[in-house]
Design an enzyme around this catalytic site. Sequence first.
Site, short mmCIF file in Angstrom:
data_model
loop_
_atom_site.label_atom_id
_atom_site.label_comp_id
_atom_site.label_asym_id
_atom_site.label_seq_id
_atom_site.Cartn_x
_atom_site.Cartn_y
_atom_site.Cartn_z
CG ASP A 22 5.83 25.50 2.69
OD1 ASP A 22 6.53 25.30 1.73
OD2 ASP A 22 5.11 24.45 2.83
CE1 TYR A 77 7.72 19.96 9.41
CE2 TYR A 77 7.50 17.19 9.27
CZ TYR A 77 8.08 18.67 8.27
OH TYR A 77 8.87 18.49 7.81
CG ASP A 105 -0.57 26.82 1.51
OD1 ASP A 105 -1.35 26.84 1.18
OD2 ASP A 105 0.82 26.15 1.60
NE ARG A 142 3.07 22.33 0.94
CZ ARG A 142 3.23 22.83 0.09
NH1 ARG A 142 3.16 23.93 -0.99
NH2 ARG A 142 4.38 22.22 -0.09
#
Length: 303
Positions: free
Chosen positions: A39, A67, A81, A180
Amino acid sequence: MNSGILLVDKPQGMTSHDVVARIRRLAGTRKVGHAGTLDPMATGLLLLGVESSTRLLHHLVGLDKEYLATVRLGWATTTDDAEGEPLDAAPKASVAAITRDQVLERMARLTGVIDQVPSAVSAVKVAGKRAYQRVREGETVELAARTVTVSAFDLLDVRQGDGWLDLDVRVACSSGTYVRALARDLGADLGVGGHLTALRRTRIGRFDVAEAGALEGLDVAAARLAPAEAARRALPAITVDADAVRDLRHGKRIAPPSGPDIAEPSAAGPIAAIGPGDVLVAIVERRGPQLKVVTGFPAEEGA
């Protein structure tokens, strides 16, 4: 420009396509692609293929990921988000009452093999169109749950604010997992809502962001990872001789080579066939007692 795989540390505010466009200019070729989007809000590791190594990207997309992220508890958003519109905030007292043990308990529920509903603004295709495109066009999108594996969901730090609680976390997961959605589901499970405020991809399979180059000023030729090395990191690999190279390049099936440098005979799935000079010749799969080409690489691009 020789074929190869590039490890790029994507900056915030750019789409993955923006990075591809920049690399096309730097490499002087249109033949550039990526192995999985990030993203615009996210930073971190992006794998790109140049020239014939774009054929290798299909075999990199499904690798597991890792992550570092920040989850903000206190309210959800329309996109799960920080870029989405905030929804109703939870009472400040409810957020302040959340304990570390409660957070850890709920995180444990989201670890392992789970069914996860992707974010409505994800890149999942619905009847041929990306879900986020449908949302932008005003449609209400409801996506089906999919089974994913979250092998690690670790709490690294907690910061308390006025009506919010920030959690720094590490997530190791299978391809197709949405961090997310983990933030959304964690907040929902705690009864206060949640969304993602920061995301950085640190690893894809055996490729680490520590090896990645900054996009600004990137020397594409110097940063290029040879196709054979990239394939060896992602797949089982075998070494083939010059006769086998010739046969594979003509689309012929070959007998598996003998010796210690060969994938186990029981191995299923794609195998990288590496020829003399450490050249990636083909990706092959077993067909009975033989190996069949599923992806070939031209000789002029292999070195």
